[in-house]
Design a protein around this motif. Structure first.
Motif, short mmCIF file in Angstrom:
data_model
loop_
_atom_site.label_atom_id
_atom_site.label_comp_id
_atom_site.label_asym_id
_atom_site.label_seq_id
_atom_site.Cartn_x
_atom_site.Cartn_y
_atom_site.Cartn_z
N LEU A 54 0.82 -1.20 0.00
CA LEU A 54 0.00 0.00 0.00
C LEU A 54 0.86 1.26 0.00
O LEU A 54 1.95 1.28 0.58
CB LEU A 54 -0.90 0.02 1.23
CG LEU A 54 -1.86 -1.14 1.38
CD1 LEU A 54 -2.61 -1.03 2.70
CD2 LEU A 54 -2.83 -1.20 0.22
N SER A 59 -3.69 5.88 1.13
CA SER A 59 -4.63 4.88 1.62
C SER A 59 -5.16 5.34 2.98
O SER A 59 -4.52 6.13 3.66
CB SER A 59 -3.93 3.53 1.76
OG SER A 59 -3.42 3.10 0.52
N ALA A 111 -7.73 1.80 -0.48
CA ALA A 111 -6.38 1.27 -0.66
C ALA A 111 -5.81 1.71 -2.00
O ALA A 111 -6.48 1.61 -3.02
CB ALA A 111 -6.41 -0.25 -0.58
N PRO A 118 -7.21 4.07 -6.79
CA PRO A 118 -7.82 3.78 -5.48
C PRO A 118 -8.91 2.71 -5.59
O PRO A 118 -9.73 2.73 -6.50
CB PRO A 118 -8.41 5.13 -5.06
CG PRO A 118 -8.63 5.87 -6.33
CD PRO A 118 -7.59 5.38 -7.30
#
Length: 128
Positions: A54, A59, A111, A118
Motif C-alpha cells: 500500500l 490509503s 487502498a 484507489p
C-alpha cells in the motif's frame, strides 16, 4: 528475415500483455481481523491485509458505528481512530481511540498501491 520479424512481433506482444497485466493489478482485500461478519469481544486494533503493498500516504480508513443496542436505525457514527501502515507494507492498521462498546461497526477503507488507482470497500463486524 521473416523469422526475426515474427520474433520481434511476438516479443512486443508479450511485453504489451505483461505491462497491461501489471497496470491492471489493484490491491484486493485478502482478509481482516476481525473478519467480515465476525461477532465477539471489542478488538483493540483492526487489521486489513491486502494483496499489494500500500501507498500509506494515499490509503486510509474510517471506523463507523452503524448500529447500537436499542437503536438500530440511527445514522452511522464516526468513531475516532488512528489509521497507519504496518511492518508489513500490505497491511493497514486501525486503532480505535477508545474501547469499542457493544454494537455493529464498519470499516470503510481506501487502498492505493503502486498503480495509484484507489480501490474502496468495507468490513463489518459486531461487538458483543
Amino acid at each position: 528475415m521473416s523469422f526475426i520479424k515474427n520474433a520481434v512481433i511476438a516479443a512486443a506482444l508479450s511485453t504489451g500483455l505483461l505491462v497491461s497485466g501489471l497496470a491492471q493489478a489493484h490491491p484486493k482485500l485478502l482478509s481482516s481481523t476481525p473478519a467480515e461478519g465476525a461477532e465477539g469481544a471489542a478488538p483493540t486494533k483492526i487489521e486489513l491485509h491486502f494483496s499489494e503493498n500500500l501507498m500509506t500516504k494515499f490509503s486510509g480508513a474510517k471506523l463507523m458505528m452503524t448500529e447500537m443496542p436499542g437503536m438500530s436505525a440511527h445514522s452511522p457514527m464516526p468513531m475516532p481512530a488512528k489509521v497507519s501502515g504496518s511492518d508489513d507494507p500490505k497491511t493497514m492498521v486501525i486503532v480505535p481511540n477508545a474501547p469499542l462498546s457493544a454494537g455493529t461497526y464498519q470499516v470503510q477503507w481506501r487502498a492505493v498501491s503502486s498503480d495509484t488507482h484507489p480501490i474502496t470497500g468495507n468490513v463489518t463486524f459486531k461487538v458483543k
